[in-house]
Design a protein around this motif. Sequence first.
Motif, short mmCIF file in Angstrom:
data_model
loop_
_atom_site.label_atom_id
_atom_site.label_comp_id
_atom_site.label_asym_id
_atom_site.label_seq_id
_atom_site.Cartn_x
_atom_site.Cartn_y
_atom_site.Cartn_z
N ASP A 268 0.86 -1.19 0.00
CA ASP A 268 0.00 0.00 0.00
C ASP A 268 0.89 1.23 0.00
O ASP A 268 1.49 1.60 1.03
CB ASP A 268 -0.92 0.00 1.21
N LEU A 269 0.99 1.90 -1.15
CA LEU A 269 1.92 3.02 -1.29
C LEU A 269 1.59 4.14 -0.30
O LEU A 269 2.48 4.75 0.30
CB LEU A 269 1.86 3.55 -2.72
N GLY A 270 0.30 4.42 -0.09
CA GLY A 270 -0.09 5.48 0.82
C GLY A 270 0.20 5.18 2.27
O GLY A 270 0.29 6.10 3.09
N ALA A 271 0.38 3.90 2.61
CA ALA A 271 0.64 3.53 4.00
C ALA A 271 2.01 4.02 4.47
O ALA A 271 2.25 4.11 5.68
CB ALA A 271 0.53 2.02 4.17
N TYR A 272 2.90 4.34 3.52
CA TYR A 272 4.23 4.84 3.87
C TYR A 272 4.25 6.35 4.10
O TYR A 272 5.31 6.91 4.42
CB TYR A 272 5.23 4.50 2.76
N ASP A 273 3.11 7.01 3.95
CA ASP A 273 3.07 8.46 4.11
C ASP A 273 3.66 8.87 5.46
O ASP A 273 3.33 8.29 6.50
CB ASP A 273 1.64 8.97 4.00
N GLY A 274 4.51 9.88 5.43
CA GLY A 274 5.12 10.38 6.66
C GLY A 274 6.45 9.75 7.00
O GLY A 274 7.18 10.25 7.86
N ILE A 275 6.78 8.64 6.33
CA ILE A 275 8.09 8.02 6.55
C ILE A 275 9.07 8.68 5.59
O ILE A 275 8.87 8.63 4.38
CB ILE A 275 8.04 6.50 6.33
N PRO A 276 10.11 9.30 6.07
CA PRO A 276 11.00 10.08 5.19
C PRO A 276 11.83 9.19 4.28
O PRO A 276 12.05 8.00 4.56
CB PRO A 276 11.88 10.85 6.17
N ARG A 277 12.29 9.79 3.19
CA ARG A 277 13.26 9.15 2.31
C ARG A 277 14.66 9.34 2.89
O ARG A 277 14.91 10.28 3.66
CB ARG A 277 13.17 9.76 0.91
#
Length: 285
Positions: A268-277
């Motif tokens: 789920d691509l959106g589930a990574y929201d908020g995790i920085p690169r």
Amino acid sequence: MSSLAVPPAWAGPLPEANPPSDMGVYHLPTGTYQTRAALAVRGGSLRDKRPFAASATLVRHPAGDLLIDAGFGADLTQHLAMLPWYMRSPHQAGHTAAEQLDAAGYDRGRLLGVVLTHTHWDHASGLDSLRGTPIWLNTAERQHAANEPDGKVFRSVSQGHEIHAYDFGSGPYLGFPASHDVHGDGSVVIALAAGHTAGSVIVFVTVPSGKRYAFVGDLTWQLDGIRRRVERPWLMQKFADNDPALVREGLLRMIALDALMQIVPAHDLGAYDGIPRLTHARQPR
């Protein structure tokens, strides 16, 4: 659509965790492949085409860093050719986890290993670019990968890698029957969540702010499974899951924890929201 019954919210205390101040979590997206929602969750629409994430996640810790899964590899085309034709979804490849680490000036000698949530191709492909990095596997998942047809890509990309075997000696964790506390401080805990494969795991991570993450692999392919309390479609259960009943148990446990942490299904691509690169400014010391 048949939703699961609402489980009681987790009422007990959260496990103690003492993450060091310079610990962090970073998202390394390596590409996507396209899947219709109707094939991902019950009640999903055939018209809803979703970019399924293929990612690695770097967890840095002063005692040594880990990657959770490996995403797409440099030899992705070769890996896709190993799959049955019906599994070769349209895909878009990005930079491999190894390329992203190198671009950030990251010292790969810091890596203790790659913890695979399970050994399916889209979690293991990127091992081909991480030579010299140990692969962390429990006994059940190692046996699964050695004997099942869905371990073909893993068997190819794992050649030459050291296998770091770990057990579950840390006891139950948040309703899951057994766990492994990686650093002994509660910051990174691997919990057995068998069902999708024989040795599937969830990696629970707690960072210095107190925020908690649960990297749940393929317990559900999309957050819809948590938020709408739905399983995979029946046919996909039969096709993808080693033990659908165990997957359901794990899904209910995570639904009960939803308000307490950021749950990250691997695809789920959106589930990574908020995790920085990972960037030069953020690389571990």
